[in-house]
Design a protein around this motif. Structure first.
Motif, PDB file in Angstrom:
ATOM      1  N   GLY A  97     -10.022   3.048  -3.322  1.00 50.60           N
ATOM      2  CA  GLY A  97      -9.337   4.047  -2.499  1.00 50.60           C
ATOM      3  C   GLY A  97      -8.781   3.428  -1.232  1.00 50.60           C
ATOM      4  O   GLY A  97      -7.638   3.677  -0.841  1.00 50.60           O
ATOM      5  N   ALA A  98      -9.608   2.583  -0.608  1.00 50.67           N
ATOM      6  CA  ALA A  98      -9.176   1.933   0.633  1.00 50.67           C
ATOM      7  C   ALA A  98      -8.011   0.993   0.364  1.00 50.67           C
ATOM      8  O   ALA A  98      -7.019   0.970   1.103  1.00 50.67           O
ATOM      9  N   LEU A  99      -8.131   0.250  -0.721  1.00 49.77           N
ATOM     10  CA  LEU A  99      -7.089  -0.715  -1.087  1.00 49.77           C
ATOM     11  C   LEU A  99      -5.769   0.003  -1.386  1.00 49.77           C
ATOM     12  O   LEU A  99      -4.702  -0.419  -0.930  1.00 49.77           O
ATOM     13  N   GLY A 100      -5.880   1.077  -2.163  1.00 43.80           N
ATOM     14  CA  GLY A 100      -4.680   1.844  -2.513  1.00 43.80           C
ATOM     15  C   GLY A 100      -3.992   2.387  -1.274  1.00 43.80           C
ATOM     16  O   GLY A 100      -2.778   2.221  -1.088  1.00 43.80           O
ATOM     17  N   ALA A 101      -4.785   3.020  -0.403  1.00 42.98           N
ATOM     18  CA  ALA A 101      -4.214   3.600   0.808  1.00 42.98           C
ATOM     19  C   ALA A 101      -3.659   2.503   1.714  1.00 42.98           C
ATOM     20  O   ALA A 101      -2.578   2.645   2.289  1.00 42.98           O
ATOM     21  N   GLY A 102      -4.407   1.402   1.812  1.00 40.28           N
ATOM     22  CA  GLY A 102      -3.957   0.299   2.651  1.00 40.28           C
ATOM     23  C   GLY A 102      -2.647  -0.288   2.131  1.00 40.28           C
ATOM     24  O   GLY A 102      -1.723  -0.557   2.908  1.00 40.28           O
ATOM     25  N   ALA A 103      -2.572  -0.468   0.806  1.00 41.50           N
ATOM     26  CA  ALA A 103      -1.358  -1.042   0.214  1.00 41.50           C
ATOM     27  C   ALA A 103      -0.164  -0.132   0.476  1.00 41.50           C
ATOM     28  O   ALA A 103       0.924  -0.592   0.854  1.00 41.50           O
ATOM     29  N   LEU A 104      -0.378   1.166   0.309  1.00 43.04           N
ATOM     30  CA  LEU A 104       0.720   2.099   0.565  1.00 43.04           C
ATOM     31  C   LEU A 104       1.092   2.093   2.054  1.00 43.04           C
ATOM     32  O   LEU A 104       2.268   2.129   2.404  1.00 43.04           O
ATOM     33  N   GLY A 105       0.056   2.027   2.901  1.00 48.32           N
ATOM     34  CA  GLY A 105       0.308   1.952   4.341  1.00 48.32           C
ATOM     35  C   GLY A 105       1.168   0.748   4.668  1.00 48.32           C
ATOM     36  O   GLY A 105       2.107   0.838   5.459  1.00 48.32           O
ATOM     37  N   PHE A 106       0.863  -0.369   4.042  1.00 46.45           N
ATOM     38  CA  PHE A 106       1.638  -1.589   4.254  1.00 46.45           C
ATOM     39  C   PHE A 106       3.080  -1.394   3.795  1.00 46.45           C
ATOM     40  O   PHE A 106       4.033  -1.682   4.517  1.00 46.45           O
ATOM     41  N   ALA A 107       3.214  -0.854   2.578  1.00 45.28           N
ATOM     42  CA  ALA A 107       4.557  -0.681   2.010  1.00 45.28           C
ATOM     43  C   ALA A 107       5.397   0.285   2.845  1.00 45.28           C
ATOM     44  O   ALA A 107       6.598   0.091   3.027  1.00 45.28           O
ATOM     45  N   ILE A 108       4.748   1.331   3.356  1.00 42.42           N
ATOM     46  CA  ILE A 108       5.467   2.322   4.150  1.00 42.42           C
ATOM     47  C   ILE A 108       5.702   1.797   5.554  1.00 42.42           C
ATOM     48  O   ILE A 108       6.768   1.990   6.146  1.00 42.42           O
ATOM     49  N   GLY A 109       4.671   1.115   6.088  1.00 42.58           N
ATOM     50  CA  GLY A 109       4.751   0.658   7.476  1.00 42.58           C
ATOM     51  C   GLY A 109       5.848  -0.358   7.692  1.00 42.58           C
ATOM     52  O   GLY A 109       6.546  -0.335   8.701  1.00 42.58           O
ATOM     53  N   LEU A 110       6.019  -1.244   6.740  1.00 39.41           N
ATOM     54  CA  LEU A 110       6.981  -2.337   6.892  1.00 39.41           C
ATOM     55  C   LEU A 110       8.379  -1.835   7.287  1.00 39.41           C
ATOM     56  O   LEU A 110       8.933  -2.291   8.279  1.00 39.41           O
ATOM     57  N   PRO A 111       8.954  -0.877   6.517  1.00 37.94           N
ATOM     58  CA  PRO A 111      10.271  -0.397   6.969  1.00 37.94           C
ATOM     59  C   PRO A 111      10.206   0.584   8.133  1.00 37.94           C
ATOM     60  O   PRO A 111      11.037   0.537   9.028  1.00 37.94           O
ATOM     61  N   THR A 112       9.212   1.503   8.147  1.00 37.68           N
ATOM     62  CA  THR A 112       9.289   2.601   9.127  1.00 37.68           C
ATOM     63  C   THR A 112       8.867   2.193  10.531  1.00 37.68           C
ATOM     64  O   THR A 112       9.288   2.818  11.492  1.00 37.68           O
TER      65      THR A 112
END
Lengths: 322, 298, 254
Positions: A97-112
Motif C-alpha cells: 500500500g505504501a509503495l503503491g501510494a508512494g509510486a503514484l505520489g512520485f508520478a503525480i508530483g513530478l509534473p505538478t
C-alpha cells in the motif's frame, strides 16, 4: 556531548511510547476502554499518520497539497487487494500500500510540483478526486459499492507500532540535511537553489514520502473497517487532514499529533449529536483560525522549555515574533 | 449510428452543454473576482450558490414571488450573506497566512452546508415550476424553455457585470484593488468597501445560478453546491483566474465538454474529465486560456 | 586561464534587451567590481551567470566548462555562490540552520541513513554543526546561532547571507550590492571583511555595488555596465577617468 543528549532524549521518548502503549493496551484488555473508544483510538493513530505525513509536504516543504485522501485510498485498496486476492501477510500488504501510494505520489508530483501555491492546491485536489472516481469505476475492487470482505488485521498494537514508526521516521528525516533542504524550499525557493539545493528533487521527495505514509494509513484503515469505500476518500477527507495540520501548526510535528488527537476526540464526543456535529466543528475551525491563524504550536515543537514558559509566566520575555 | 444522427446528437449535447456551462460561468465569475481581489479560493462560494437556490425556493413557495422577483430576491439575499461572511470571517484574516484564510473558507463552507441541513432538512426539495415548459424542436435537436431562460438570464447578467466592471467608478476601483491593493489604498480607494462589494456581486451571481439550476433540474439540496462549486473553480482556472471573459469562456467550455462526455461516453467519468482538464491546463498553461503570466522577480 | 568567462551574453525580455553583448573574464583570485547606473542590468547579469535566467544567446564558461542550460543549484554545486540584492535568508530558521543548509550538497549520507539515524548520519551531522559554527564565529554571529534569522538587525542579516554563501565552499563568490543599506562605518568594516575572506578562502569575487567608494577601494578591476552592455573596464583609476563612464553616471558622483 550533543550526540549523547540526543541519544538520551531518544531513549526517553522510547520509554514514554512504551508506557503509553502499555497503559492503553491494559485498559483495552481489561475492557475499561469499550469498543467505541477503541475505534476512536485506532482512528487517532491513523489520523496522526495522515497529518504528520501531510505536514511534511505542506508544513515543512511548503507545498500546498490538498489531495491526501487520494493517496490514502490507494493504500487502502492496494493493501486490500494484496490480502484478499493474493493472500499476502498484512505487513507485506501495508508495504505494498505504501509503495503503491508512494509510486503514484512520485508520478503525480513530478509534473505538478512545478506549480506553486493555490495552483498546486487545486491540482492536488483534482488529482485526489480523479483517483477516487477511477476507483469508483474499477469493478475488480468493487466499484461504487466498495471493496468488501477485507479481514480485520488492524488492532491497537499494529496501529500504535506504525504511528510511532511514522513519527520517528519523519521526525528524523526533518532533522537531517534532507529535511533541512525541504525546509529551505519552504523558506525561500530561490535562495535554496542558490545554496545548491535541488528544489524540484526535494519537493518530489517530500511529496512521495508523504504519499507513501498516507498509503500506510489507508492500509491500516481498510483492514480495520472490513471495507474500503470510495466515499471514505473524498476531498472532504483531505480537508479534514489539512485542517488538523493547520490547527496543530504548519511545520510542527507535536502540533500535528496534538491536533489529530484533539479533533478526533471532538468528533467522537459529538457523535451523539449528528446534526450539530459538523456545525460545531466548522465554527470551531473558523474561530480558531480567527484567533490563532498560525495554529496551536506555530512552527515550533512542544518541548519542556515551552511548557515551562507557559506555566511559569513570561519570565524570559522572549520576543520571538511571527 | 449514421453520421446525420451523430451530428444531431452532437448538436443536442452542445445545447445541453452551453446551458450547463452558463451556470458554471455565473459561479466562476464570482470565484474569479474574489480570487482576483484577495487571492482566496473561496471554497464557500459553491455553498452561496446553494443558499441562493434556497432563497429562490422560499421566495416562490412562501412569498409566492414570480420568476423575476424571486431571482432578484435571491440575488440580494445571497449578496448580503456573502458580504457578511467576508466581513466576519475573512476580513480579520487579511494579513494572516494564506492557508489560515483558506481553512476559514472551508469552515464557512461546512457551516453553510450543515447549517443548511439543520435549517431546511437534508432532504432534497422540489423546485416549483415557475413558467410553462415548452419544448422547441430544431432539426431533431431539442431545446426547452428553461434552457432558453438560463441562456438569456446568464447573458444579461454577464453584460451587466461587464458594464459595471469596465464603466463604473466602483468597477474601476475593483480593477485597481485587484491589480495592486496597496497602491489602490494609497490612491484613496476604500479597499474594504471594494472587497465587500466584490463579494456582494460574486455571491449574487452565484445565487442567480442557484435559482436557474433549481428551474433546470427541479431539485435542490443543502449539499448541491459542493461539486458545481469545484467545477466552477476549474472553469475559472481554465479561462484564466482573475479574468472575467476567461470565467465565461471557461464555464462554457467545461459545460460543453461535460455534456459531450456524458452523451458519448459515460456520465460516471464526467467529473474525472473535468478535473483532468484542470490538471492539463495547469501543466500546459497555468495562467489559463485568457490569463496573463507573471514571473517572480529575483 | 579564466575562472569565469562570459562571451556575448544576451537576454531578451518581451522584446527588450535587458543585457546584450555582455563580455566578462575573471581570473582566479581576482576581486572584480561590476558597476553601472540603476537599471543597467547588473542583477540581470548575475541572474544569467547563476542560471536563474537562461541567456537568449552567448556562452558562459566556468572552470573551463560551459554552464549554459544548467539549473541554479547545479551551478552552485560547480562552485559559484551568491548573495542577493534584497536579502534572501531562510527567514524563519535559526542563524545556525541557515548556514547548515549551505553544506547540503557536500553531505554524503543518504535518505535511509537519515530516517533511521544510522551509518554516516551522526558523524556527518556533528561535522556540519562544527563547521557551521566556525563560519558563524568568523562573521561574529556565533553567539546568535539560535536566533531566528529575520530577527537579526539588518547589517547582521547581510553578514549572515555572506557567511551562508561561503559555507557552500564556492570558488567564485558573487555579491549583489553587499553594502546596500549600510552606514559608512559598516561599509568600511564590510570592505575589510571582503578583502580578508578573499585571502583566507582563496576566493575569486565579483561584486555589484552602487557605493562607489566601496568599489574603488576594494576592487582590483572594474567593469562598467550601461543599458545592458559593458561600456568600459579597467583599474579603478582608469574607470574614474573614463569619459564614457562619467557620461553614464552624469549627475551622479563618481
Amino acid at each position: 556531548m550533543k550526540l549523547l543528549q540526543k541519544t538520551k532524549s531518544d531513549i526517553m521518548a522510547l520509554v514514554a511510547c512504551l508506557a503509553v502503549y502499555a497503559i492503553i493496551q491494559t485498559l483495552i484488555l481489561t475492557d475499561v476502554i469499550g469498543p467505541f473508544w477503541q475505534l476512536n483510538i485506532v482512528l487517532i493513530g491513523i489520523n496522526i499518520i495522515l497529518v504528520v505525513s501531510l505536514n511534511l509536504i505542506n508544513g515543512f516543504t511548503g507545498q500546498f497539497s490538498i489531495g491526501h485522501a487520494g493517496f490514502m485510498a490507494i493504500g487502502a485498496y492496494v493493501s486490500a487487494v494484496l490480502t484478499v486476492k493474493f493472500q499476502l501477510p498484512f505487513i507485506a500488504a501495508i508495504a505494498g500500500g505504501a509503495l503503491g501510494a508512494g509510486a503514484l505520489g512520485f508520478a503525480i508530483g513530478l509534473p505538478t510540483l512545478r506549480l506553486n501555491g493555490d495552483y498546486l492546491a487545486i491540482a492536488t485536489l483534482g488529482l485526489g478526486e480523479i483517483i477516487r472516481i477511477t476507483i469508483l469505476n474499477i469493478s475488480y475492487v468493487g466499484g461504487a459499492s466498495g471493496f468488501m470482505g477485507i479481514p480485520r488485521y488492524t488492532d491497537f498494537t499494529w496501529m500504535f507500532a506504525f504511528t510511532v514508526f511514522t513519527v520517528f521516521v519523519i521526525k528524523n528525516f526533518i532533522d537531517s540535511t534532507h529535511g533541512r533542504a525541504c525546509i529551505s524550499v519552504r523558506e525561500n525557493e530561490i535562495a535554496a537553489e542558490a545554496m545548491g539545493v535541488d528544489t524540484t528533487k526535494y519537493k518530489v521527495l517530500a511529496f512521495t514520502i508523504g504519499a507513501a505514509f498516507a498509503g500506510v494509513a489507508g492500509s491500516l484503515f481498510s483492514h480495520y473497517f472490513y471495507i474500503a469505500h470510495p466515499a471514505s476518500f473524498t476531498f472532504m477527507k483531505s480537508f479534514d487532514i489539512l485542517t488538523m495540520v493547520v490547527l496543530g501548526g504548519l511545520g510542527s510535528i507535536s502540533g500535528s499529533i496534538t491536533a489529530a488527537v484533539l479533533l478526533t476526540f471532538v468528533s467522537a464526543a459529538l457523535a451523539s449529536y449528528p446534526e450539530w456535529r459538523m456545525i460545531i466543528y466548522s465554527l470551531m475551525l473558523i474561530i480558531l483560525m480567527l484567533y490563532r491563524p498560525q495554529g496551536l504550536f506555530g512552527n515550533k515543537e512542544l518541548s519542556l522549555k515551552m511548557l515551562s514558559r507557559w506555566t511559569g509566566g513570561k519570565k524570559h520575555g522572549s520576543t520571538q515574533g511571527n | 449510428m449514421d453520421s446525420s444522427s451523430l451530428i444531431v446528437q452532437f448538436g443536442q449535447q452542445l445545447i445541453n452543454g452551453i446551458s450547463l456551462g452558463s451556470i458554471y460561468a455565473l459561479i466562476a465569475l464570482g470565484y474569479t473576482m474574489i480570487y482576483g481581489i484577495i487571492r482566496l479560493i473561496n471554497f464557500a462560494h459553491g455553498d452561496i450558490y446553494m443558499v441562493g437556490a434556497y432563497a429562490g425556493f422560499f421566495a416562490t413557495t412562501m412569498f409566492k414571488f414570480s420568476f423575476i422577483p424571486a431571482l432578484i430576491f435571491s440575488m440580494a439575499a445571497a449578496g448580503v450573506i456573502g458580504m457578511v461572511i467576508e466581513r466576519v470571517a475573512y476580513r480579520p484574516l487579511r494579513n494572516a497566512p494564506k492557508i489560515a484564510i483558506l481553512i476559514t473558507a472551508i469552515g464557512v463552507s461546512l457551516f453553510l452546508e450543515y447549517g443548511g441541513m439543520l435549517l431546511v432538512s437534508p432532504q432534497p426539495r422540489t423546485f416549483p415550476v415557475l413558467f410553462e415548459s415548452e419544448v422547441y424542436n430544431i432539426g431533431g435537436m431539442v431545446i426547452n424553455s428553461q434552457q432558453v431562460v438560463i441562456l438569456v438570464v446568464s447573458l444579461l447578467l454577464m453584460v451587466i457585470l461587464t458594464y459595471v466592471v469596465n464603466k463604473t467608478k466602483m468597477g474601476k476601483a475593483m480593477r485597481a484593488v485587484s491589480f495592486d491593493t496597496e497602491a489602490a489604498q494609497l490612491m484613496g480607494i476604500d479597499v474594504d468597501k471594494v472587497i465587500s462589494f466584490t463579494f456582494g456581486i460574486g455571491s449574487a451571481l452565484a445565487a442567480a445560478a442557484g435559482v436557474l439550476v433549481g428551474i433546470y433540474y427541479n431539485s435542490i439540496d443543502p449539499l448541491m453546491g459542493i461539486m458545481p462549486g469545484l467545477k466552477a473553480f476549474v472553469a475559472a482556472v481554465l479561462g484564466g483566474i482573475g479574468s472575467l471573459p476567461g470565467a465565461m469562456l471557461g464555464g462554457t467550455i467545461l459545460g460543453i465538454i461535460e455534456a459531450l462526455v456524458s452523451g458519448f461516453w459515460s456520465s460516471t467519468f464526467r467529473d474525472a474529465v473535468a478535473f483532468a482538464i484542470l490538471i492539463i491546463i495547469l501543466l500546459w498553461k497555468p495562467a489559463g486560456l485568457l490569463g496573463k503570466n507573471i514571473r517572480e522577480k529575483v | 586561464m579564466a575562472l569565469l568567462k562570459a562571451t556575448k551574453l544576451s537576454i531578451v525580455f518581451g522584446g527588450l534587451r535587458a543585457v546584450s553583448n555582455f563580455n566578462v573574464e575573471i581570473a582566479p583570485g581576482e576581486l572584480v567590481g561590476l558597476i553601472g547606473p540603476n537599471g543597467a542590468g547588473k542583477t540581470t547579469a548575475f541572474n544569467l551567470l547563476t542560471g536563474v535566467y537562461q541567456p537568449t544567446e552567448g556562452q558562459i564558461e566556468f572552470d573551463g566548462k560551459s554552464t549554459v542550460g544548467l539549473k541554479p543549484y547545479q551551478i552552485t554545486q560547480r562552485g559559484i555562490a551568491r548573495t542577493f540584492q534584497n536579502i534572501r535568508l531562510f527567514a524563519d530558521l535559526s542563524v545556525l540552520d541557515n548556514v547548515k543548509i549551505a553544506y547540503h550538497f557536500h553531505v554524503k549520507y543518504g535518505l535511509v541513513e537519515s530516517m533511521f539515524r544510522i551509518g554516516r548520519y551522526h558523524k556527518e551531522e556533528a561535522e556540519i554543526e562544527e563547521k557551521a559554527i566556525k563560519f558563524l564565529e568568523i562573521f561574529q554571529l556565533a553567539d546568535k546561532k539560535d536566533e531566528i534569522a529575520k530577527n537579526l538587525p539588518y547589517g547582521e542579516q547581510r553578514r549572515l547571507e555572506i557567511a551562508r554563501a561561503l559555507a557552500a565552499q564556492p570558488k567564485l563568490l558573487l555579491l549583489d550590492e553587499p553594502a546596500a543599506g549600510m552606514n559608512p562605518q559598516e561599509t568600511q568594516q564590510l570592505m575589510e571583511m571582503i578583502r580578508w575572506i578573499k585571502k583566507e578562502f582563496n576566493l575569486t569575487i565579483l561584486l555589484i555595488e552602487h557605493d562607489m567608494s566601496l568599489v574603488m577601494g576594494v576592487c582590483e578591476r572594474i567593469y562598467v555596465l550601461d543599458y545592458g552592455s559593458i561600456i568600459a573596464q579597467g583599474t579603478p583609476m582608469e574607470i574614474k577617468n573614463n569619459p564614457r563612464v562619467i557620461e553614464a553616471y552624469l549627475g551622479e558622483e563618481v
